[in-house]
Design an enzyme around this catalytic site. Structure first.
Site, mmCIF file in Angstrom:
data_model
loop_
_atom_site.group_PDB
_atom_site.id
_atom_site.type_symbol
_atom_site.label_atom_id
_atom_site.label_comp_id
_atom_site.label_asym_id
_atom_site.label_seq_id
_atom_site.Cartn_x
_atom_site.Cartn_y
_atom_site.Cartn_z
ATOM 1 N N CYS A 139 0.834 -1.213 0.000
ATOM 2 C CA CYS A 139 0.000 0.000 0.000
ATOM 3 C C CYS A 139 0.861 1.252 0.000
ATOM 4 C CB CYS A 139 -0.931 -0.014 1.211
ATOM 5 S SG CYS A 139 -1.952 1.461 1.314
ATOM 6 N N CYS A 180 -0.413 4.094 2.187
ATOM 7 C CA CYS A 180 -0.185 3.897 3.623
ATOM 8 C C CYS A 180 1.276 4.128 3.999
ATOM 9 C CB CYS A 180 -0.529 2.470 4.059
ATOM 10 S SG CYS A 180 -2.021 1.780 3.361
ATOM 11 N N ASP A 181 2.192 3.631 3.180
ATOM 12 C CA ASP A 181 3.576 3.504 3.638
ATOM 13 C C ASP A 181 4.602 4.333 2.863
ATOM 14 O OD1 ASP A 181 2.762 1.680 5.590
ATOM 15 O OD2 ASP A 181 2.861 0.006 4.201
#
Ligand code: NAP
Length: 328
Positions: free
Chosen positions: A135, A138-139
């Protein structure tokens, strides 16, 4: 025939738990079946920095624990089990649960999510959340100024690669063929981006780390020549597609060409009384916050559906064979 339940929710990610929260607060005494991967994809994430309300971020598992506790607080009953079969062709709807046998319900919310595909080379799953991610949203932030790789050649891989150029010093796309699967417009954008380069005809043979979960590089194998090459980098984003968890309802609900549940007018599926929320019906946004939003919508849609049912059969509560957890 009376049903055991008014609402059953399958799945315990942000969509399922938000549906449970809303259904519980609507006094529908929902029963939620957690599934094999309780908590969903956020259980595999470390810091979540894009969940509104946490300015310093929150760890994925902690966020899911909070959501679960909140759903329990308002009277959701949870079964730590897995649904093995559903029968949506008759009323009431019937669900078979490994831990609890067969139960019936007037309404069903399916929030079984989608699972990111992994390379299945061992190290990729092992290093998830520690240098390997599925992701970018997300990261990506964790890789500011660092070189990284994106694996895959579809729209997701191009989208993630382009997004990651905001943070990374360089993004190397590793694709197993010499042509991309992505749409022309996404290909053009990625190819034109000076921070993205491509390694063609190659698959990842190994992800190297120094044992502290710190990725140091990948070894790629050219599928035409068999030649191995090491690329030093700090992070690996795997973007080889998601698989919606719809095996349970295949042949019973309308699915799209990629296997996602088709929803109409909010979260309604092709079967009245069956609603779908979260990634199992969304391959576009795929965020925890959008999944939670659609979980809320599914609970409201289910509540309205139940209000419109010809008779409001009193439910008989959880069947005796069902082991339920009390609200904490
Ligand atoms: P996808 O289109 O199925 O592409 C998956 C990519 O991963 C393909 O290039 C495939 O290679 C590669 N791949 C699959 N398994 C692999 C493996 N084991 N090892 C190495 N590479 C592997 O999946 P997606 O990119 O997630 O897209 C899914 C759907 O969502 C598509 O319809 C897409 O158009 C849509 N989508 C749209 C957008 C957008 O419009 N902005 C963004 C994301 C997704 P091959 O090409 O060799 O098969």
């Amino acid at each position: 025939m009376t049903s055991d339940r008014r609402v059953v929710i399958i799945g315990s990610g942000p969509a399922g738990l938000t549906a449970a929260l809303y259904a519980a607060r609507a006094n529908l005494k929902p029963l939620l079946i957690e599934g094999l991967e309780a908590g969903g994809q956020l259980m595999l994430t470390t810091m979540v920095e894009n969940w509104p309300g946490y300015r310093d971020g929150i760890m994925g598992p902690d966020l899911m624990a909070e959501m679960r506790a909140q759903a329990l607080r308002f009277g959701t009953e949870v079964i730590e089990g897995n649904v093995t079969a559903v029968d949506l062709g008759q009323r009431p709807l019937t669900i078979a649960i490994d831990a609890a046998g067969r139960i019936t319900t007037d309404a069903l919310i399916i929030a079984t999510g989608a699972s990111a595909r992994w390379l299945e080379i061992g190290s990729d799953r092992k290093l998830s959340g520690h240098g390997v991610s599925t992701c970018a949203t997300c990261d990506g932030y964790f890789f500011r100024g660092k070189p990284i790789a994106v694996i895959g050649g579809g729209d997701s891989a191009m989208e993630e690669a382009i997004y990651l150029t905001k943070f990374a010093s360089k993004v190397t796309v590793v694709h197993r063929r010499d042509t991309l699967r992505a749409s022309k417009i996404m290909q053009d954008k990625a190819i034109a981006n000076p921070k993205i380069d491509f390694v063609w005809d190659s698959e990842v043979a190994e992800i190297k780390d120094v044992g502290r979960g710190e990725v140091t590089g990948i070894v790629v194998r050219n599928v035409k020549t068999g030649q191995l090459r090491e690329l030093p980098l700090d992070g690996v984003f795997i973007a080889i597609g998601h698989t919606p968890n719809t095996a349970l309802v295949k042949g019973q609900l309308e699915l799209d060409g990629n296997g996602y549940i088709v929803t109409h007018h909010g979260t309604r599926t092709s079967v009245p009384g069956v609603f779908a929320a979260g990634d199992v019906q969304d391959h576009v946004y795929r965020q925890a916050v959008t999944a939670a939003g659609s979980g809320c919508m599914a609970a409201i849609d289910a509540e309205r559906y139940l209000e419109g049912m010809p008779e409001h059969a009193e439910t008989v509560g959880a069947p005796r064979s069902v082991e339920v957890r009390s609200p904490q």
